[in-house]
Scaffold this motif. Structure first.
Motif, mmCIF file in Angstrom:
data_model
loop_
_atom_site.group_PDB
_atom_site.id
_atom_site.type_symbol
_atom_site.label_atom_id
_atom_site.label_comp_id
_atom_site.label_asym_id
_atom_site.label_seq_id
_atom_site.Cartn_x
_atom_site.Cartn_y
_atom_site.Cartn_z
ATOM 1 N N LYS A 84 -9.962 -10.883 14.995
ATOM 2 C CA LYS A 84 -11.277 -10.701 15.608
ATOM 3 C C LYS A 84 -11.253 -9.575 16.634
ATOM 4 C CE LYS A 84 -10.826 -14.282 19.147
ATOM 5 N NZ LYS A 84 -11.425 -15.491 19.690
ATOM 6 N N PHE A 85 -10.060 -9.063 16.971
ATOM 7 C CA PHE A 85 -9.938 -7.993 17.957
ATOM 8 C C PHE A 85 -9.761 -6.614 17.339
ATOM 9 C CE2 PHE A 85 -8.137 -11.839 19.948
ATOM 10 C CZ PHE A 85 -9.116 -12.019 20.913
ATOM 11 N N GLY A 86 -9.374 -6.530 16.067
ATOM 12 C CA GLY A 86 -9.158 -5.219 15.469
ATOM 13 C C GLY A 86 -8.995 -5.268 13.968
ATOM 14 N N LYS A 87 -9.182 -4.105 13.353
ATOM 15 C CA LYS A 87 -9.017 -3.964 11.910
ATOM 16 C C LYS A 87 -7.540 -3.974 11.558
ATOM 17 C CE LYS A 87 -13.162 -1.160 11.488
ATOM 18 N NZ LYS A 87 -13.704 0.130 11.149
ATOM 19 N N ALA A 88 -7.225 -4.317 10.321
ATOM 20 C CA ALA A 88 -5.832 -4.377 9.873
ATOM 21 C C ALA A 88 -5.148 -3.023 10.009
ATOM 22 C CB ALA A 88 -5.767 -4.856 8.426
ATOM 23 N N GLU A 89 -5.852 -1.944 9.744
ATOM 24 C CA GLU A 89 -5.271 -0.604 9.804
ATOM 25 C C GLU A 89 -4.761 -0.247 11.197
ATOM 26 O OE1 GLU A 89 -8.778 -0.735 8.755
ATOM 27 O OE2 GLU A 89 -8.060 -1.293 6.774
ATOM 28 N N ASP A 90 -5.242 -0.961 12.227
ATOM 29 C CA ASP A 90 -4.854 -0.665 13.609
ATOM 30 C C ASP A 90 -3.532 -1.309 14.001
ATOM 31 O OD1 ASP A 90 -7.284 0.653 13.785
ATOM 32 O OD2 ASP A 90 -8.308 -1.041 14.730
ATOM 33 N N PHE A 91 -2.896 -2.072 13.109
ATOM 34 C CA PHE A 91 -1.720 -2.841 13.472
ATOM 35 C C PHE A 91 -0.430 -2.350 12.829
ATOM 36 C CE2 PHE A 91 -5.252 -5.769 14.254
ATOM 37 C CZ PHE A 91 -5.006 -6.055 15.581
ATOM 38 N N GLY A 92 -0.307 -1.086 12.577
ATOM 39 C CA GLY A 92 0.959 -0.526 12.115
ATOM 40 C C GLY A 92 0.991 -0.170 10.647
ATOM 41 N N PRO A 93 2.103 0.445 10.227
ATOM 42 C CA PRO A 93 2.201 0.949 8.849
ATOM 43 C C PRO A 93 2.166 -0.145 7.784
ATOM 44 C CG PRO A 93 4.283 1.227 10.023
ATOM 45 C CD PRO A 93 3.278 0.750 11.018
ATOM 46 N N GLN A 94 2.675 -1.337 8.085
ATOM 47 C CA GLN A 94 2.667 -2.408 7.088
ATOM 48 C C GLN A 94 1.267 -2.937 6.834
ATOM 49 O OE1 GLN A 94 3.811 -2.647 10.158
ATOM 50 N NE2 GLN A 94 3.145 -4.563 11.072
ATOM 51 N N SER A 95 0.304 -2.587 7.670
ATOM 52 C CA SER A 95 -1.069 -3.069 7.525
ATOM 53 C C SER A 95 -1.999 -2.041 6.900
ATOM 54 C CB SER A 95 -1.618 -3.468 8.901
ATOM 55 O OG SER A 95 -0.861 -4.517 9.439
ATOM 56 N N GLN A 96 -1.464 -0.923 6.466
ATOM 57 C CA GLN A 96 -2.293 0.103 5.848
ATOM 58 C C GLN A 96 -2.726 -0.348 4.456
ATOM 59 O OE1 GLN A 96 -3.254 2.746 7.760
ATOM 60 N NE2 GLN A 96 -2.150 1.504 9.235
ATOM 61 N N PRO A 97 -3.873 0.139 3.984
ATOM 62 C CA PRO A 97 -4.326 -0.243 2.635
ATOM 63 C C PRO A 97 -3.311 0.170 1.571
ATOM 64 C CG PRO A 97 -6.080 0.864 3.835
ATOM 65 C CD PRO A 97 -4.835 0.999 4.654
ATOM 66 N N HIS A 98 -3.183 -0.653 0.541
ATOM 67 C CA HIS A 98 -2.302 -0.349 -0.584
ATOM 68 C C HIS A 98 -2.877 0.825 -1.356
ATOM 69 C CE1 HIS A 98 0.591 -1.123 -3.740
ATOM 70 N NE2 HIS A 98 -0.381 -1.056 -4.620
ATOM 71 N N ARG A 99 -2.044 1.760 -1.714
ATOM 72 C CA ARG A 99 -2.482 2.936 -2.465
ATOM 73 C C ARG A 99 -1.995 2.845 -3.902
ATOM 74 N NH1 ARG A 99 -5.961 4.017 1.169
ATOM 75 N NH2 ARG A 99 -5.281 5.065 3.028
ATOM 76 N N ALA A 100 -2.931 2.790 -4.829
ATOM 77 C CA ALA A 100 -2.591 2.793 -6.250
ATOM 78 C C ALA A 100 -2.290 4.225 -6.658
ATOM 79 C CB ALA A 100 -3.738 2.234 -7.069
ATOM 80 N N LYS A 101 -1.190 4.431 -7.355
ATOM 81 C CA LYS A 101 -0.768 5.781 -7.709
ATOM 82 C C LYS A 101 -1.015 6.125 -9.167
ATOM 83 C CE LYS A 101 2.525 6.583 -4.045
ATOM 84 N NZ LYS A 101 2.648 5.382 -3.284
ATOM 85 N N GLY A 102 -1.500 5.181 -9.978
ATOM 86 C CA GLY A 102 -1.879 5.498 -11.350
ATOM 87 C C GLY A 102 -0.713 5.830 -12.256
ATOM 88 N N ASN A 103 -0.942 6.722 -13.207
ATOM 89 C CA ASN A 103 0.061 7.075 -14.209
ATOM 90 C C ASN A 103 1.048 8.087 -13.661
ATOM 91 O OD1 ASN A 103 -1.165 5.400 -16.093
ATOM 92 N ND2 ASN A 103 -2.557 7.012 -16.745
ATOM 93 N N GLY A 104 2.195 8.192 -14.307
ATOM 94 C CA GLY A 104 3.211 9.155 -13.908
ATOM 95 C C GLY A 104 4.439 8.474 -13.338
ATOM 96 N N PRO A 105 5.387 9.276 -12.831
ATOM 97 C CA PRO A 105 6.638 8.702 -12.332
ATOM 98 C C PRO A 105 6.464 7.838 -11.084
ATOM 99 C CG PRO A 105 6.563 11.062 -11.926
ATOM 100 C CD PRO A 105 5.372 10.720 -12.770
ATOM 101 N N GLU A 106 5.405 8.031 -10.319
ATOM 102 C CA GLU A 106 5.178 7.239 -9.108
ATOM 103 C C GLU A 106 4.223 6.075 -9.340
ATOM 104 O OE1 GLU A 106 3.915 9.784 -6.010
ATOM 105 O OE2 GLU A 106 5.769 10.918 -5.960
ATOM 106 N N ASN A 107 3.997 5.698 -10.592
ATOM 107 C CA ASN A 107 3.071 4.620 -10.925
ATOM 108 C C ASN A 107 3.539 3.320 -10.264
ATOM 109 O OD1 ASN A 107 1.260 2.869 -12.034
ATOM 110 N ND2 ASN A 107 1.988 3.065 -14.120
ATOM 111 N N ASN A 108 2.685 2.721 -9.432
ATOM 112 C CA ASN A 108 3.042 1.459 -8.785
ATOM 113 C C ASN A 108 2.135 0.317 -9.230
ATOM 114 O OD1 ASN A 108 0.707 2.189 -7.464
ATOM 115 N ND2 ASN A 108 1.504 1.860 -5.410
ATOM 116 N N VAL A 109 1.337 0.536 -10.256
ATOM 117 C CA VAL A 109 0.477 -0.508 -10.798
ATOM 118 C C VAL A 109 0.840 -0.689 -12.267
ATOM 119 C CG1 VAL A 109 -1.896 -1.220 -11.235
ATOM 120 C CG2 VAL A 109 -1.372 0.128 -9.216
ATOM 121 N N TRP A 110 1.583 -1.756 -12.538
ATOM 122 C CA TRP A 110 2.005 -2.017 -13.908
ATOM 123 C C TRP A 110 2.321 -3.497 -14.048
ATOM 124 C CZ3 TRP A 110 6.835 -4.084 -14.677
ATOM 125 C CH2 TRP A 110 7.703 -4.036 -13.594
#
Length: 92
Positions: free
Chosen positions: A59-85
């Motif tokens: 209630k005091f802050g957004k998740a993004e304000d609480f450090g790197p582990q709280s950043q939104p997950h980034r989907a990387k799609g196709n290719g060697p860095e694909n993290n959604v499978w």
């Protein structure tokens, strides 16, 4: 996951870190919507399988304000860095 319903079925995952989203909680009306950072954007519908669980704020802050582990997950799609499978197996 085994869902016991009028038409029961089972779902098996081909990898360990798949998260089941079953039903979506209602937004609490008694909280000030400008200060309620505890609600995340869920996928549409009442059942989904997710590769990441979004961080939840307070209630005091957004998740993004609480450090790197709280950043939104980034989907990387196709290719060697694909993290959604993954594979799901349904048994009816």
């Amino acid at each position: 996951m085994k869902l016991d319903c009028p038409t029961p079925f089972e779902v098996y995952s081909g990898k360990e870190d798949i998260t089941l989203h079953l039903f979506t909680p209602a937004v609490q009306k008694q909280y000030d919507p400008k200060r309620n950072h505890t609600i995340v954007d869920y996928p549409k519908g009442n059942i989904s399988f997710m590769n990441a669980i979004p961080a939840v704020g307070t209630k005091f802050g957004k998740a993004e304000d609480f450090g790197p582990q709280s950043q939104p997950h980034r989907a990387k799609g196709n290719g060697p860095e694909n993290n959604v499978w993954g594979k799901l197996y349904f048994r009816f």
